[in-house]
Design an enzyme around this catalytic site. Structure first.
Site, PDB file in Angstrom:
ATOM      1  N   ASP A   1      -1.577  -6.342   9.537  1.00 35.73           N
ATOM      2  CA  ASP A   1      -2.615  -5.376   9.183  1.00 35.73           C
ATOM      3  C   ASP A   1      -3.746  -6.149   8.515  1.00 35.73           C
ATOM      4  O   ASP A   1      -3.621  -6.577   7.357  1.00 35.73           O
ATOM      5  CB  ASP A   1      -2.016  -4.320   8.243  1.00 35.73           C
ATOM      6  CG  ASP A   1      -3.008  -3.222   7.890  1.00 35.73           C
ATOM      7  OD1 ASP A   1      -4.233  -3.466   7.968  1.00 35.73           O
ATOM      8  OD2 ASP A   1      -2.574  -2.132   7.510  1.00 35.73           O
TER       9      ASP A   1
ATOM     10  N   TYR B   1       0.849  -1.195   0.000  1.00 35.36           N
ATOM     11  CA  TYR B   1       0.000   0.000   0.000  1.00 35.36           C
ATOM     12  C   TYR B   1       0.891   1.255   0.000  1.00 35.36           C
ATOM     13  O   TYR B   1       1.705   1.429   0.914  1.00 35.36           O
ATOM     14  CB  TYR B   1      -0.901  -0.052   1.238  1.00 35.36           C
ATOM     15  CG  TYR B   1      -1.557   1.231   1.682  1.00 35.36           C
ATOM     16  CD1 TYR B   1      -1.392   1.685   2.989  1.00 35.36           C
ATOM     17  CD2 TYR B   1      -2.380   1.974   0.840  1.00 35.36           C
ATOM     18  CE1 TYR B   1      -2.018   2.839   3.438  1.00 35.36           C
ATOM     19  CE2 TYR B   1      -2.998   3.140   1.272  1.00 35.36           C
ATOM     20  CZ  TYR B   1      -2.808   3.570   2.571  1.00 35.36           C
ATOM     21  OH  TYR B   1      -3.426   4.713   3.008  1.00 35.36           O
TER      22      TYR B   1
ATOM     23  N   LYS C   1     -12.836  -0.403   5.680  1.00 39.07           N
ATOM     24  CA  LYS C   1     -12.927  -1.205   4.457  1.00 39.07           C
ATOM     25  C   LYS C   1     -14.109  -2.162   4.496  1.00 39.07           C
ATOM     26  O   LYS C   1     -14.942  -2.174   3.616  1.00 39.07           O
ATOM     27  CB  LYS C   1     -11.627  -1.992   4.250  1.00 39.07           C
ATOM     28  CG  LYS C   1     -10.384  -1.114   4.263  1.00 39.07           C
ATOM     29  CD  LYS C   1     -10.384  -0.085   3.148  1.00 39.07           C
ATOM     30  CE  LYS C   1      -9.180   0.836   3.237  1.00 39.07           C
ATOM     31  NZ  LYS C   1      -9.187   1.865   2.179  1.00 39.07           N
TER      32      LYS C   1
ATOM     33  N   ILE D   1      -6.987  -5.186   7.930  1.00 35.38           N
ATOM     34  CA  ILE D   1      -8.135  -4.306   7.718  1.00 35.38           C
ATOM     35  C   ILE D   1      -9.088  -4.796   6.636  1.00 35.38           C
ATOM     36  O   ILE D   1     -10.223  -4.338   6.569  1.00 35.38           O
ATOM     37  CB  ILE D   1      -7.727  -2.847   7.421  1.00 35.38           C
ATOM     38  CG1 ILE D   1      -6.985  -2.730   6.094  1.00 35.38           C
ATOM     39  CG2 ILE D   1      -6.902  -2.268   8.556  1.00 35.38           C
ATOM     40  CD1 ILE D   1      -6.713  -1.262   5.708  1.00 35.38           C
TER      41      ILE D   1
END
Lengths: 463, 434
Positions: free
Chosen positions: B233, B148, B272, B235
């Site tokens: 992570d 990202y 998200k 998410i």
């Protein structure tokens, strides 16, 4: 896992949570006063909250249910708000906030919404400004006494330093030219490059507003040294008496070579009593600062849901006009009540005209005119008397014996009770060397469970 | 003449915020000329924004049926209590609701203790916080590529921490290998950078793939052996198309001992899965008490609005609602994904086989004039200005192979998606002819 494997920032204690300011809170939390369920509990007088005008906001909410329900003219705005994560902020909210800031300053200055940067509270705003204006190891000058949270907010993750501008009771803790210059030289001696001055106006913990003269010498000073000036004006809407509040924006109107170095911090936590909603802002005419701070605000943005609600509230001029007046009136009443209550016990305060607390002079109650004496007195007041007040040393005051006492975060009855307890304590003679101990009441009346706790809290406790 | 020279910090004036990358430049082009079916049908379609708009109706229905959850009701104390609540522990009901929701996403295969949840204003803040806590300025965090683009800012900008890429490539579907991990560590050593942790995004952004169990085990073994931290992570965990295809690091860790747990920290967010980026709700879940305590204190700089905590606490505690939401959301995302992959395939475009997320990882290598970053950026520019599609070039995600692009599909209506895919087809046909 080896605990040394956390960062230095994690392992140090610059977050300052071991200070008495926070320890008093902890004691309160263990044993909080309640008029019905815990009448012998500790009264929280160390928390600068404004609880006096919630009814005004509640009635507005009742009459305007749409903004909280994400509605506007019948349409549901839920998804638009849910998706809105632009760090430039909701335009309607910034517009309303800019307008409100002007109103709080008697419309003597106007604020441009495009120069506002929204942050999750003033805590975040102050830290962000430090990141933008100072390198690690550089310093900001702050007049003492100052808000204990600054040690964490300005220094912890930024690596910046604070150098005190010493103020004293001899002139009502006013900022003077020699004090400014002395602070600058102190920094130099410590090989610290000074990047700016940060003042809180109205002052925490003093409850006073800066005079025009102080503002002028501050501006002269930062211009002469070619540094920044941060004016933390989060208490601007709590000025309840004369002398009035003069914003740095007003004081610098029309001055050359100045606007790019002035940065104002605001918040809705104190005026409106909404600390939970996390609404802070930086206002600056320096485009580079606005640009950098806006990007940094990614790390602490205001919930769009909250922006939307408050945009509606603050745009309602009829409401804000009424609120500001009523807030001032009620703060003054409560402030005067505290001052009078203290006066009757023979305790004086610095004459304040703003904020949510008084700067109280208990020097005559100290057993010794030292910070050790101040701590001893403080512990008695917390554990024996059952009042959590903030000792001046936690605010970096140079002189022992001063305490910050909050008055706007409790009912009138609770304030009355607090004064009664303090009076009993002072009358008992269990403090200071100036009291006639001839009518001393039996000590054991004050041997409450908190005295026993006194010996256990002296041990370092693991958090 | 006004003097305008008062210096700002290096941090404020450098470009480590990373906003000059094409990832953000495409957004600007979109902002200046946004597609609208009615008013601007030739505008740029935003396919560079990983937002989830496919399940809002479920949230809106819920809110319509439970209007009392928005406001504070008639109870006088309810508003003031909420408005005053600024405790960095966070609202207990909300923390419990988040813990429950995270457990549900993982099919009840893991347990989350609300006392280990630290709330932050978004995962952006959570990641930065962990970077401050686990590493000193100059230290390094290992991150598998492609990653990202926002990490360049979130993990490095204000923290002074370095990112050490762990290079993955298409030869094995961009999976993380032990060799790549070792190479990255060796590289760090030669640059005298102390490695403090490994950050994994699972499911992966931009790949759109859930990491397999054997690889997760291997990663945990690796970080234990190197005695470093592991940030997972997660998410996008609620956006895995099939719930049993997601293995959380929490599952791996629960089967291990205490010592290994203490190095694991999970990041989650409601931005998200629930499509609520505007409300700024992120969380760090750590098995390490000291990290929890420190993170909580640091969260003072990035607290979640109590108004938002209160509203979402009720909704997330409603198990029937969340169960139905998660199931429906997964189905819809899966449908979208399959639709996109099929249409792209008809246009002769291959994608990495994905099973999660709000995007697919598309290969346009064949269309490049030269297999370099320049070639890729030149193609990206053409797609932006001619096909009027903003997609994210792999180079902005630090992918070493030129020609890969991340294409988001969940942030627009089905109709707009069809227009976008039609444009993509037309563009590739034109390119191949030319």
């Amino acid at each position: 896992m080896n605990q040394k494997l956390l960062s230095r920032k994690a392992a140090c204690n610059i977050h300052g949570q071991d200070s008495s300011y926070f320890l008093g809170w902890q004691e309160y939390e263990k044993n909080p006063y309640d008029p019905i369920t815990n009448q012998t509990g500790i009264v929280q007088m160390g928390l600068a909250e404004n609880q006096l005008c919630f009814d005004l906001i509640e009635s507005w909410l009742e009459n305007h249910p749409d903004p909280a329900a994400f509605k506007k003219d019948g349409a549901l705005l839920f998804r638009e708000l849910a998706l809105f994560q632009d760090y430039h902020g909701l335009p309607a909210f910034k517009g309303a906030l800019a307008k409100y800031m002007g109103e709080v300053r008697g419309n003597k200055v106007a604020f441009d919404p495009n120069r506002l940067v929204l942050t999750a509270g003033a805590t975040s705003a102050n830290e962000t400004l430090m990141f933008c204006l100072a390198e690690p190891g550089e310093a900001f000058l702050l007049p003492t006494p100052y808000y204990p949270g600054f040690d964490r907010d300005l220094k912890w993750r930024t690596g910046a330093e604070i150098v005190p501008i010493h103020c004293s009771s001899s002139n009502g803790f006013r900022i003077t030219k020699p004090a400014l210059e002395a602070a600058y030289q102190d920094a130099k001696k410590r090989s610290l490059r000074v990047k700016g001055v940060l003042v809180t106006n109205p002052s925490n913990p003093l409850g006073t507003t800066l005079t025009r003269y102080e503002l002028d010498i501050l501006v002269d000073f930062v211009v002469a040294k070619d540094i920044h000036l941060i004016s933390d004006e989060i208490y601007s809407g709590t000025n309840f008496d004369s002398p009035g509040f003069i914003s740095i924006a007003e004081a610098t109107k029309g001055r050359d070579n100045v606007s790019h170095r002035i940065h104002i911090v605001c918040s809705l936590s104190k005026d409106l009593g909404l600390p939970g909603f996390r609404v802070g802002a930086i206002y600056s005419e320096n485009e580079a600062v606005v640009s950098a701070a806006t990007k940094m605000s990614s790390f602490g943005m205001v919930s769009s849901q909250t922006q939307y609600l408050l945009a509606a509230l603050l745009s309602d001029k009829e409401f804000t006009d009424k609120y500001l007046l009523e807030n001032q009136k009620r703060l003054k009443e409560r402030h005067d009540m505290l001052v009078e209550g203290l006066r009757r016990i023979g305790i004086g305060c610095l004459k304040g005209s703003a904020a949510l607390f008084c700067w109280v002079d208990m020097r005559h109650l100290l057993k010794s005119n030292t910070f050790k004496g101040e701590m001893e007195l403080w512990k008695k007041i917390v554990y024996q008397v059952g009042l959590n007040i903030s000792p001046g040393s936690s605010c970096h005051c140079d002189e022992p014996g001063w305490f910050r006492v909050c008055f706007a975060n409790m009912s009138e009855d609770t304030l009355t009770l607090a004064m009664q307890r303090l009076k009993s304590f002072v009358d008992s003679g269990d403090c200071g060397s100036n009291h006639d101990s001839g009518h001393q009441r039996p000590r054991k009346q004050f041997l409450t469970k908190w005295v026993l706790r006194l010996s256990s809290t002296d041990r370092k406790s693991e958090r | 003449m006004a003097k305008k020279g008062v210096p700002l910090s290096e941090m404020a004036t450098a470009d480590t915020h990373g906003e000059d990358s094409p990832y953000f430049a495409g957004w600007k082009a979109y902002d200046e000329d946004p597609y609208d079916a009615a008013s601007n049908p030739s505008g740029v379609i935003q396919m560079g924004l990983a937002e989830n708009q496919v399940s809002f109706d479920l949230l809106e229905d819920y809110l319509e049926q439970h209007p009392q959850e928005f406001g504070w009701g008639c109870g006088i104390s309810s508003f003031r209590e909420n408005a005053l609540f600024q405790d960095y522990h966070g609202l207990q009901t909300f923390r419990r609701a988040v813990a429950l929701f995270m457990e549900q996403i993982r099919g009840g295969r893991t347990q989350f203790d609300p006392e280990h949840i630290v709330l932050t204003a978004g995962a952006t803040a959570a990641n930065e916080l962990l970077s401050f806590i686990l590493a000193d300025p100059g230290d390094g965090l290992l991150i598998p590529t492609p990653y990202y683009p926002g990490f360049d800012r979130d993990l490095r900008w204000r923290t002074g921490v370095n990112i050490i890429p762990v290079h993955c490539n298409s030869s094995n579907g961009f999976q993380i290998t032990l060799r790549a991990l070792e190479d990255a560590c060796t590289g760090a050593e030669s640059m005298k950078v102390r490695v403090k942790g490994f950050l994994l995004t699972n499911p992966s952004n931009p790949l759109g793939v859930a990491i397999t169990r054997p690889i997760l085990e291997e990663i945990l073994d690796f970080v234990s052996q190197k005695d470093i931290h592991l940030i997972s992570d997660e998410i996008y965990s609620g956006s895995v198309f099939s719930s049993d295809e997601f293995v959380s690091m929490a599952e791996i860790v629960e089967a291990r001992g205490h010592e290994e747990r203490e190095r694991v920290h999970i990041v989650y967010s409601l931005s998200k899965d629930l499509g609520l980026p505007g409300y700024r709700v992120g969380t760090i879940y750590s098995y390490n008490d000291q990290v929890v305590t420190t993170a909580r204190r640091m969260s003072s700089f990035t607290l979640v609005s109590s108004q938002t905590q209160k509203m979402l606490a009720s909704m997330l505690s409603d198990k029937e609602f969340t169960k139905n939401y998660l199931r429906t959301n997964r189905e819809r995302l899966k449908k979208r994904y399959e639709f996109v992959v099929e249409r792209l395939s008809n246009a002769g475009i291959r994608c990495l086989r994905g099973n999660a997320g709000l995007f697919c990882w598309m290969n346009l290598g064949e269309l490049l004039e030269e297999p370099t970053v320049e070639g890729e950026l030149s193609l990206w520019n053409l797609i932006l200005h001619e096909a009027k599609l903003n997609i994210s070039p792999g180079s902005s995600c630090h992918c070493l192979e030129a020609g890969w692009f991340r294409v988001c599909f969940a942030n627009m209506s089905q109709q707009t998606l069809e227009v976008a895919l039609r444009r993509m087809k037309d563009f590739t046909e034109k390119m191949k002819e030319g």
